[in-house]
Design a protein around this motif. Structure first.
Motif, PDB file in Angstrom:
ATOM      1  N   GLN A 109      51.115  54.414  16.541  1.00  0.00           N
ATOM      2  CA  GLN A 109      51.997  53.378  16.010  1.00  0.00           C
ATOM      3  C   GLN A 109      52.493  52.457  17.127  1.00  0.00           C
ATOM      4  O   GLN A 109      52.642  51.253  16.928  1.00  0.00           O
ATOM      5  N   ARG A 110      52.739  53.041  18.301  1.00  0.00           N
ATOM      6  CA  ARG A 110      53.185  52.224  19.429  1.00  0.00           C
ATOM      7  C   ARG A 110      52.098  51.234  19.842  1.00  0.00           C
ATOM      8  O   ARG A 110      52.356  50.050  20.101  1.00  0.00           O
ATOM      9  N   GLN A 157      51.766  48.336  17.376  1.00  0.00           N
ATOM     10  CA  GLN A 157      52.778  47.294  17.577  1.00  0.00           C
ATOM     11  C   GLN A 157      52.472  46.472  18.822  1.00  0.00           C
ATOM     12  O   GLN A 157      52.628  45.248  18.830  1.00  0.00           O
ATOM     13  N   GLU A 158      52.037  47.139  19.893  1.00  0.00           N
ATOM     14  CA  GLU A 158      51.743  46.409  21.138  1.00  0.00           C
ATOM     15  C   GLU A 158      50.585  45.437  20.964  1.00  0.00           C
ATOM     16  O   GLU A 158      50.610  44.317  21.491  1.00  0.00           O
ATOM     17  N   GLY A 202      49.551  44.200  18.051  1.00  0.00           N
ATOM     18  CA  GLY A 202      49.734  43.302  16.907  1.00  0.00           C
ATOM     19  C   GLY A 202      48.693  43.511  15.825  1.00  0.00           C
ATOM     20  O   GLY A 202      48.300  42.570  15.125  1.00  0.00           O
TER      21      GLY A 202
END
Length: 335
Positions: free
Chosen positions: A38-39, A42-43, A45
Motif C-alpha cells: 500500500q505504501r 501511494q508513492e 500513484g
C-alpha cells in the motif's frame, strides 16, 4: 506513462499475484506485506484498472439510473436516495437524463449495458416500454421508479398518484371552491394522467363542481406561467377559483403569473395546490400547499429492490407508497 501492477510488484519486492491479493483479497496476505504494498501504491500513484477487473468479473460496482428531467428537484431527491442505498452496498450510481425522449433513454440503457452495470433504475420517458422490456429480457435487471406497469413484468416502486390527485381536489372542494382547474403536462405521462383521474373522481361526487383541464407541453415553470397568464387574461367571473397543478414547478409558474403579472390574489381569488412538495414549495411568494411523495425513499427503495433481485432474495416486486397532503397558505380558507 501509467503505473501498472508489475511496477508496484517490482518496487515492493513481491509478485504480481501478491499485489492482486492486496487489492482484492488482503486477508490472504500478511499485514506487514499489505502495509508495504500500500505504501508503494501511494508513492507511485498507482490507480487500479477497474474496467479490466469488471471484464474479468462480468459485473461492475455500478448501478445505472435514468430520469426524465434531472433539473426537476423531485428527481434530484430520487437520485440522492438511490446514492445513499448504493453507498451502503459499496456501489456507485451512474446517472443518465433522458429529457423525456425515448431515443436518449435507449442510448443510456445501451451504454449501461456496455459498462456491465449491476442493473438499472428507470423512470420511463414515455408509455412505450418495448425497448425497456427488451433490455430486461436480455439479462439486465430493470427497476421502474415512480412508475409501475399493470402486468407486473418489471419490479417497481411508485406512489399512488390517483390518490394524490383525489386528496388535492377534495381539499380544495372542502374549502368551498367550485370551479376547479387542472394544470398538467402531456397526459401521455402516466403520472399526470393518474393525478387527473384522482381529480375527476373527486369532482364526480359533486354535481355543482366544474373541472377545466389545461394540458401543457411540459411540466416546467415556464409552462405553468403560460397557463397562469391564460387564466389571468380572462374576466374575473370566468376564471377558476381553484387550481391543482400536476407538479410544483407548474405551480411555481402559476404563482408567478398570478402574483407579478396580474392582480389575482392567492388564495383569496384562486386557491392552489401543487404536487411533489419539493424543498422550495414552502418558500414561494405564497407558501405552496402540495401533495408530498417520498422522493428520496423512492430512490432508496429502488436500489434496495435491485439488490434483492441480484441476490435472489424473495421480495415484493411492486412497492407503492401513499402520498400526503401538506397544507400551506396557498389553499388556506379565506373569509
Amino acid at each position: 506513462m501509467a503505473v501498472g501492477v508489475k511496477d508496484v510488484a517490482a518496487a515492493a519486492g513481491v509478485s504480481v499475484g501478491t499485489v492482486s491479493n492486496v487489492l482484492n483479497q488482503p486477508e490472504r496476505v500478511s499485514a506487514k506485506t499489505v502495509e508495504r504494498v500500500q505504501r508503494v501504491i501511494q508513492e507511485l500513484g498507482f490507480v487500479r484498472n477497474d474496467a479490466a477487473r469488471q471484464l474479468r468479473a462480468g459485473r461492475s460496482r455500478s448501478i445505472g439510473l435514468v430520469v426524465p428531467d434531472i433539473g426537476n428537484p423531485f428527481f434530484a431527491e430520487v437520485v440522492r436516495g438511490a446514492e445513499d442505498r448504493a453507498a451502503d452496498a459499496g456501489m456507485t450510481v451512474l446517472l443518465g437524463n433522458s429529457d423525456e425522449r425515448d431515443e436518449r433513454q435507449v442510448a443510456h440503457l445501451e451504454l449501461f449495458q456496455e459498462q456491465r452495470v449491476n442493473g438499472v433504475l428507470l423512470t420511463p420517458a414515455s408509455d412505450d416500454l418495448s425497448a425497456v422490456h427488451r433490455f430486461a429480457a436480455g439479462g439486465m435487471p430493470v427497476i421502474l421508479v415512480d412508475r409501475e406497469v399493470e402486468e407486473g413484468l418489471l419490479p417497481s416502486v411508485s406512489v399512488d398518484d390517483v390518490e394524490g390527485g383525489r386528496l388535492a381536489a377534495e381539499h380544495l372542494l372542502s374549502s368551498g371552491r367550485r370551479r376547479l382547474a387542472f394544470v398538467g403536462g402531456p397526459q401521455s405521462v402516466q403520472q399526470v394522467a393518474d393525478r387527473l383521474r384522482g381529480v375527476q373522481a373527486a369532482v364526480a361526487a359533486h354535481s355543482d363542481v366544474t373541472l377545466e383541464i389545461f394540458e401543457q407541453s411540459a411540466l416546467t415553470v415556464l409552462q405553468g406561467r403560460a397557463a397562469g397568464e391564460a387564466i389571468a387574461a380572462r374576466a374575473a367571473d370566468a376564471r377558476p377559483d381553484a387550481v391543482f397543478a400536476a407538479n410544483d414547478l407548474l405551480a411555481v409558474g402559476l404563482l408567478q403569473a398570478f402574483s407579478f403579472g396580474s392582480a389575482i390574489r392567492v388564495p383569496q381569488d384562486i386557491a392552489m395546490v401543487g404536487y411533489d412538495d419539493i424543498d422550495f414549495a414552502s418558500a414561494t411568494v405564497v407558501p405552496l400547499s402540495s401533495v408530498r411523495q417520498p422522493a428520496r425513499l423512492l430512490g432508496w427503495t429502488g436500489v434496495d429492490l435491485l439488490l434483492k433481485e441480484l441476490d435472489g432474495v424473495e421480495h415484493d416486486r411492486r412497492v407503492r407508497f401513499q402520498p400526503e397532503l401538506i397544507v400551506r397558505e396557498s389553499s388556506a380558507v379565506t373569509d
